[in-house]
Motif scaffolding. Sequence first.
Motif, PDB file in Angstrom:
ATOM      1  N   ASP A  96      22.169  58.463  18.037  1.00 52.48           N
ATOM      2  CA  ASP A  96      23.389  58.995  17.425  1.00 52.48           C
ATOM      3  C   ASP A  96      24.612  58.640  18.279  1.00 52.48           C
ATOM      4  N   MET A  97      25.430  57.724  17.788  1.00 49.69           N
ATOM      5  CA  MET A  97      26.640  57.297  18.505  1.00 49.69           C
ATOM      6  C   MET A  97      27.861  57.418  17.594  1.00 49.69           C
ATOM      7  N   SER A  98      27.820  58.437  16.732  1.00 50.16           N
ATOM      8  CA  SER A  98      28.922  58.640  15.774  1.00 50.16           C
ATOM      9  C   SER A  98      30.254  58.894  16.476  1.00 50.16           C
ATOM     10  N   SER A  99      30.245  59.635  17.593  1.00 51.55           N
ATOM     11  CA  SER A  99      31.499  59.922  18.311  1.00 51.55           C
ATOM     12  C   SER A  99      32.089  58.637  18.885  1.00 51.55           C
ATOM     13  N   ASP A 100      31.256  57.763  19.402  1.00 50.94           N
ATOM     14  CA  ASP A 100      31.726  56.483  19.944  1.00 50.94           C
ATOM     15  C   ASP A 100      32.312  55.613  18.840  1.00 50.94           C
ATOM     16  N   LEU A 101      31.664  55.651  17.668  1.00 46.87           N
ATOM     17  CA  LEU A 101      32.154  54.871  16.540  1.00 46.87           C
ATOM     18  C   LEU A 101      33.499  55.417  16.050  1.00 46.87           C
ATOM     19  N   ALA A 102      33.626  56.740  16.011  1.00 47.05           N
ATOM     20  CA  ALA A 102      34.875  57.354  15.560  1.00 47.05           C
ATOM     21  C   ALA A 102      36.027  56.985  16.488  1.00 47.05           C
ATOM     22  N   SER A 103      35.766  57.013  17.785  1.00 48.83           N
ATOM     23  CA  SER A 103      36.796  56.667  18.762  1.00 48.83           C
ATOM     24  C   SER A 103      37.211  55.201  18.628  1.00 48.83           C
ATOM     25  N   ALA A 104      36.233  54.320  18.417  1.00 46.91           N
ATOM     26  CA  ALA A 104      36.535  52.895  18.267  1.00 46.91           C
ATOM     27  C   ALA A 104      37.301  52.639  16.984  1.00 46.91           C
ATOM     28  N   ALA A 106      39.318  54.687  15.529  1.00 47.20           N
ATOM     29  CA  ALA A 106      40.701  55.175  15.734  1.00 47.20           C
ATOM     30  C   ALA A 106      41.532  54.116  16.460  1.00 47.20           C
ATOM     31  N   GLU A 107      40.949  53.457  17.417  1.00 44.86           N
ATOM     32  CA  GLU A 107      41.652  52.395  18.144  1.00 44.86           C
ATOM     33  C   GLU A 107      42.002  51.239  17.210  1.00 44.86           C
ATOM     34  N   ILE A 108      41.069  50.908  16.314  1.00 46.10           N
ATOM     35  CA  ILE A 108      41.325  49.830  15.361  1.00 46.10           C
ATOM     36  C   ILE A 108      42.485  50.191  14.439  1.00 46.10           C
ATOM     37  N   GLN A 109      42.488  51.423  13.938  1.00 46.14           N
ATOM     38  CA  GLN A 109      43.568  51.859  13.043  1.00 46.14           C
ATOM     39  C   GLN A 109      44.929  51.805  13.736  1.00 46.14           C
ATOM     40  N   THR A 141      38.103  45.796  20.145  1.00 47.87           N
ATOM     41  CA  THR A 141      37.560  47.014  19.536  1.00 47.87           C
ATOM     42  C   THR A 141      36.540  46.677  18.454  1.00 47.87           C
ATOM     43  N   GLN A 142      36.781  45.636  17.692  1.00 56.20           N
ATOM     44  CA  GLN A 142      35.808  45.219  16.674  1.00 56.20           C
ATOM     45  C   GLN A 142      34.499  44.787  17.329  1.00 56.20           C
ATOM     46  N   ALA A 143      34.608  44.086  18.455  1.00 60.93           N
ATOM     47  CA  ALA A 143      33.405  43.691  19.204  1.00 60.93           C
ATOM     48  C   ALA A 143      32.668  44.920  19.730  1.00 60.93           C
ATOM     49  N   LYS A 144      33.459  45.943  20.170  1.00 62.65           N
ATOM     50  CA  LYS A 144      32.865  47.185  20.666  1.00 62.65           C
ATOM     51  C   LYS A 144      32.098  47.903  19.553  1.00 62.65           C
ATOM     52  N   ILE A 145      32.685  47.911  18.347  1.00 59.69           N
ATOM     53  CA  ILE A 145      32.015  48.570  17.212  1.00 59.69           C
ATOM     54  C   ILE A 145      30.692  47.871  16.907  1.00 59.69           C
TER      55      ILE A 145
END
Length: 303
Positions: A96-104, A106-109, A141-145
């Motif tokens: 479960d890495m939903s929090s990491d995905l949400a943060s990434a 937000a950076e993209i937006q 950030t896209q690479a991080k996602i």
Amino acid sequence: MKKIKIAIWGINVVLIAVILFLVLGNGFKNDTNKIDYKTYTVQRDNTNYFNGIVQETDKQAVSDQPKSEDETLTSTHVINGQKVTKGQVLFSFYRDMSSDLASANAEIQQAQLAIQAYNSTDKTTADKIELSKNQEVLAETQAKINKITKAQNRTVLAPISGVYYKDDAGRSYIYGAPVIQGNVNEYSLDKIKLGADVTIIKNDGTKISGNYEQKDAIPYSTHNVSYYHFRVATEDKLPYGMHVQIKTESDGYKIPSKAVWSKNTVYLLKNDKKHKKHVTMMKKDQDYYVIDGLKAGDKLVLK
């Protein structure tokens, strides 16, 4: 008159004794007058035997264990003893890495909004520099996602093609294609000729064909005598761990041309008498090779 009869009788006895002596004497003489044949003793052929064991060409460890406490194994796509191909999915995991995905996200937006703002204003040098930074942040950030998504749904792929096997200790491996591995000492190393055909004798006596595929140039042991590994390839599928015997192909027993009396015919000398025998042979250069019908130690009569 009586004396004459006795004399005649005595003469007859002497004559009979002389005749018997001559007859028996010639018989004994004939028994000792044996024919002195010129012979050739059949030598051992150039067949060589080596021992081998069926092993894998490669062995790669794989794991069905989670990498962290928050990761769980969700699916196993392989069973013990199953054949697999390189790149095939073996295990699937979830973390479960939903929090990491949400943060990434937000950076993209935020980066996307900044880029849109740049497109709606006059372009100054400072704006262009800021745009370049935002574009870089967006790419990173896209690479991080992508990395987070991969970590969240991790899969283990087969590193090589082969057979999946899990041992009693719970360790998992992929075994490569089975080959026969043997070893040979330095004195017989020249008998392993790459590409040469061999006969493989399985532990149940069944014979299959193969050939020498590989021979090491560096010994694996040099204690008193050097030993080298070699490999034999075969199209037949053999189980790992099977012990086999490797027999090099031979032309047969080499005999001189003077031992061949006519087509496929030789004479064996037994008990000082020659016996005609038909054998299976072939001619190679100036010599003959007997494939079947003779054994080492047989004496052949020469012409």
